[in-house]
Design an enzyme around this catalytic site. Sequence first.
Site, PDB file in Angstrom:
ATOM      1  N   ASP A   1       0.844  -1.201   0.000  1.00  0.00           N
ATOM      2  CA  ASP A   1       0.000   0.000   0.000  1.00  0.00           C
ATOM      3  C   ASP A   1       0.876   1.246   0.000  1.00  0.00           C
ATOM      4  OD1 ASP A   1      -2.117   1.997   0.836  1.00  0.00           O
ATOM      5  OD2 ASP A   1      -3.270   0.150   1.033  1.00  0.00           O
ATOM      6  N   ASN A   2       0.397   2.313  -0.599  1.00  0.00           N
ATOM      7  CA  ASN A   2       1.131   3.578  -0.508  1.00  0.00           C
ATOM      8  C   ASN A   2       0.435   4.572   0.433  1.00  0.00           C
ATOM      9  OD1 ASN A   2      -1.050   4.478  -1.965  1.00  0.00           O
ATOM     10  ND2 ASN A   2       0.142   5.529  -3.551  1.00  0.00           N
TER      11      ASN A   2
ATOM     12  N   THR B   1     -20.181  -1.330  -0.650  1.00  0.00           N
ATOM     13  CA  THR B   1     -19.939  -2.147   0.531  1.00  0.00           C
ATOM     14  C   THR B   1     -19.646  -1.226   1.702  1.00  0.00           C
ATOM     15  OG1 THR B   1     -19.078  -3.898  -0.864  1.00  0.00           O
ATOM     16  CG2 THR B   1     -18.455  -3.984   1.441  1.00  0.00           C
TER      17      THR B   1
ATOM     18  N   TYR C   1     -12.456   7.287 -12.667  1.00  0.00           N
ATOM     19  CA  TYR C   1     -12.568   6.034 -11.902  1.00  0.00           C
ATOM     20  C   TYR C   1     -13.182   4.942 -12.775  1.00  0.00           C
ATOM     21  CZ  TYR C   1     -13.990   2.942  -8.024  1.00  0.00           C
ATOM     22  OH  TYR C   1     -14.173   1.880  -7.171  1.00  0.00           O
TER      23      TYR C   1
ATOM     24  N   TYR D   1      -4.564 -10.399 -20.627  1.00  0.00           N
ATOM     25  CA  TYR D   1      -3.557 -11.272 -20.001  1.00  0.00           C
ATOM     26  C   TYR D   1      -4.072 -12.705 -19.887  1.00  0.00           C
ATOM     27  CZ  TYR D   1       0.342  -8.248 -18.988  1.00  0.00           C
ATOM     28  OH  TYR D   1       1.464  -7.468 -19.127  1.00  0.00           O
TER      29      TYR D   1
ATOM     30  N   ALA E   1     -10.140  -6.140  -8.471  1.00  0.00           N
ATOM     31  CA  ALA E   1     -11.301  -5.509  -7.833  1.00  0.00           C
ATOM     32  C   ALA E   1     -11.847  -4.462  -8.798  1.00  0.00           C
ATOM     33  CB  ALA E   1     -10.890  -4.860  -6.519  1.00  0.00           C
TER      34      ALA E   1
ATOM     35  N   ASP F   1       4.252   2.111  -3.989  1.00  0.00           N
ATOM     36  CA  ASP F   1       3.267   2.636  -4.942  1.00  0.00           C
ATOM     37  C   ASP F   1       3.254   1.686  -6.130  1.00  0.00           C
ATOM     38  OD1 ASP F   1       1.921   3.939  -6.997  1.00  0.00           O
ATOM     39  OD2 ASP F   1       2.495   5.922  -6.255  1.00  0.00           O
TER      40      ASP F   1
ATOM     41  N   GLY G   1      -5.610   4.869   2.303  1.00  0.00           N
ATOM     42  CA  GLY G   1      -5.678   3.933   3.427  1.00  0.00           C
ATOM     43  C   GLY G   1      -4.687   4.354   4.494  1.00  0.00           C
TER      44      GLY G   1
HETATM   45  P1  NAD Z   1      -9.781   2.407   0.144  1.00  0.00           P
HETATM   46  O1  NAD Z   1      -9.466   3.764  -0.373  1.00  0.00           O
HETATM   47  O2  NAD Z   1     -10.119   2.265   1.587  1.00  0.00           O
HETATM   48  O3  NAD Z   1      -8.604   1.401  -0.175  1.00  0.00           O
HETATM   49  C1  NAD Z   1      -7.786   1.513  -1.319  1.00  0.00           C
HETATM   50  C2  NAD Z   1      -6.344   1.305  -0.880  1.00  0.00           C
HETATM   51  O4  NAD Z   1      -5.494   1.373  -2.034  1.00  0.00           O
HETATM   52  C3  NAD Z   1      -5.860   2.383   0.090  1.00  0.00           C
HETATM   53  O5  NAD Z   1      -5.262   1.781   1.212  1.00  0.00           O
HETATM   54  C4  NAD Z   1      -4.854   3.178  -0.736  1.00  0.00           C
HETATM   55  O6  NAD Z   1      -3.857   3.774   0.060  1.00  0.00           O
HETATM   56  C5  NAD Z   1      -4.331   2.107  -1.687  1.00  0.00           C
HETATM   57  N1  NAD Z   1      -3.740   2.644  -2.925  1.00  0.00           N
HETATM   58  C6  NAD Z   1      -4.289   3.519  -3.796  1.00  0.00           C
HETATM   59  N2  NAD Z   1      -3.438   3.782  -4.800  1.00  0.00           N
HETATM   60  C7  NAD Z   1      -2.327   3.035  -4.565  1.00  0.00           C
HETATM   61  C8  NAD Z   1      -1.097   2.856  -5.247  1.00  0.00           C
HETATM   62  N3  NAD Z   1      -0.815   3.526  -6.368  1.00  0.00           N
HETATM   63  N4  NAD Z   1      -0.174   2.006  -4.723  1.00  0.00           N
HETATM   64  C9  NAD Z   1      -0.434   1.326  -3.585  1.00  0.00           C
HETATM   65  N5  NAD Z   1      -1.573   1.452  -2.898  1.00  0.00           N
HETATM   66  C10 NAD Z   1      -2.515   2.297  -3.374  1.00  0.00           C
HETATM   67  O7  NAD Z   1     -10.982   1.850  -0.755  1.00  0.00           O
HETATM   68  P2  NAD Z   1     -11.850   0.510  -0.598  1.00  0.00           P
HETATM   69  O8  NAD Z   1     -13.248   0.898  -0.414  1.00  0.00           O
HETATM   70  O9  NAD Z   1     -11.222  -0.411   0.357  1.00  0.00           O
HETATM   71  O10 NAD Z   1     -11.716  -0.084  -2.075  1.00  0.00           O
HETATM   72  C11 NAD Z   1     -10.776  -1.108  -2.385  1.00  0.00           C
HETATM   73  C12 NAD Z   1     -10.946  -1.573  -3.817  1.00  0.00           C
HETATM   74  O11 NAD Z   1     -12.267  -2.078  -4.028  1.00  0.00           O
HETATM   75  C13 NAD Z   1     -10.732  -0.451  -4.837  1.00  0.00           C
HETATM   76  O12 NAD Z   1     -10.062  -0.977  -5.963  1.00  0.00           O
HETATM   77  C14 NAD Z   1     -12.151  -0.058  -5.214  1.00  0.00           C
HETATM   78  O13 NAD Z   1     -12.210   0.459  -6.505  1.00  0.00           O
HETATM   79  C15 NAD Z   1     -12.885  -1.376  -5.089  1.00  0.00           C
HETATM   80  N6  NAD Z   1     -14.316  -1.174  -4.817  1.00  0.00           N
HETATM   81  C16 NAD Z   1     -14.757  -0.815  -3.574  1.00  0.00           C
HETATM   82  C17 NAD Z   1     -16.119  -0.619  -3.356  1.00  0.00           C
HETATM   83  C18 NAD Z   1     -16.655  -0.271  -1.987  1.00  0.00           C
HETATM   84  O14 NAD Z   1     -17.871  -0.164  -1.836  1.00  0.00           O
HETATM   85  N7  NAD Z   1     -15.853  -0.100  -0.963  1.00  0.00           N
HETATM   86  C19 NAD Z   1     -17.025  -0.765  -4.406  1.00  0.00           C
HETATM   87  C20 NAD Z   1     -16.532  -1.081  -5.666  1.00  0.00           C
HETATM   88  C21 NAD Z   1     -15.178  -1.311  -5.857  1.00  0.00           C
END
Ligand code: NAD
Length: 327
Positions: A34-35, A178, A148, A162, A117, A59, A39
Amino acid sequence: MGNSRAVVTGGSGFLGSHLCERLLDDGYEVVCVDNFCTGTPANVGHLMERPGFRLIRMDVTDYIHIVGPVDLVLHFASPASPIDYLQLPIETLKVGSIGTLHAVGLAKEKSARFVLASTSEAYGDPKVHPQPETYWGHVNPVGPRGVYDEAKRFGEALTMAYRRTAGVNTGIVRIFNTFGPRMRPFDGRAIPTFIRQALAGEPITVAGDGSQTRSVCFVDDLVEGIVRFAHTDHSGPVNIGNPHEISVLALAELIRDLCDSRSQIQFVERPQDDPSVRQPDITLARDLLGWGPKVEMVDGLRRTIDWFASHPELTAAEPARVQSPAS
Ligand code: NAD
């Protein structure tokens, strides 16, 4: 033979942290990458002492380098709430494209199963309701949310390429809204916003007239669906979400009641391209995975409210972020 080993990108985000925990419980070694752009390490703080867990700050748009075998790559890194991806548009496009390239490349290098995801936002403002996986969607590529939606759609296309031409065992999961513990109170999504406002006795800000609908899934159900899907060789896309549909206004009123709050409802401007309806068709997940949501919305909301109430330090002060209406 050692334990199976999983890499979770975005592992210290909301969903990622729950996934890391579940995989550890299932006996996996887990490398959380994670970066911390949206989060926080605090989300996995309780996992740090567990054997087999590693947190790496990286990253994924730069590179992903992991030493040793990997059986499963779960690519969850991406800003996910509108407030985040509108503030981080280029980063969002990069992590959905270059980040996915690196993550699926890692799976190729390690001969691992890869799970992307993706999101219900791939359906845009849908013309088909509820949304089955066969629906191609109705997305505005040049609107603000396009960063997005299109990043995720590109990620899906890359993942399929892939699978088709590089022989990687890939799968795409389209996640619907969620909620649960560890969401950020100021991330702008409807449920954390409403809970924070209700607990503080502040007006609850409902976008538009609140008649737009959402279908919300509790995080434990979502994680169960993802883990089941990860253990298949299926390409997806598969919808994972809770088909129980509720209007945003009804959700606000329900949360107010569950918080025992006297907050007023305040109607605010609706964000551009905010979807009017959203409901997963989960026939495929039921048939393929024997999966369906088990947690009643009210129970999930109670558990989330309890978590927010027990973390007053997170709900008290607004960090230096621009506020926008919940969506
Ligand atoms: P979140 O923002 O809490 O988590 C995303 C995490 O990705 C964070 O910890 C962030 O720091 C990390 N991140 C972002 N860019 C990065 C990078 N370049 N390198 C490393 N880390 C990076 O969001 P979430 O709700 O936990 O969502 C997680 C995944 O699920 C995402 O891909 C999101 O698109 C997908 N998603 C979530 C929901 C939902 O309802 N929560 C719905 C649809 C899709």
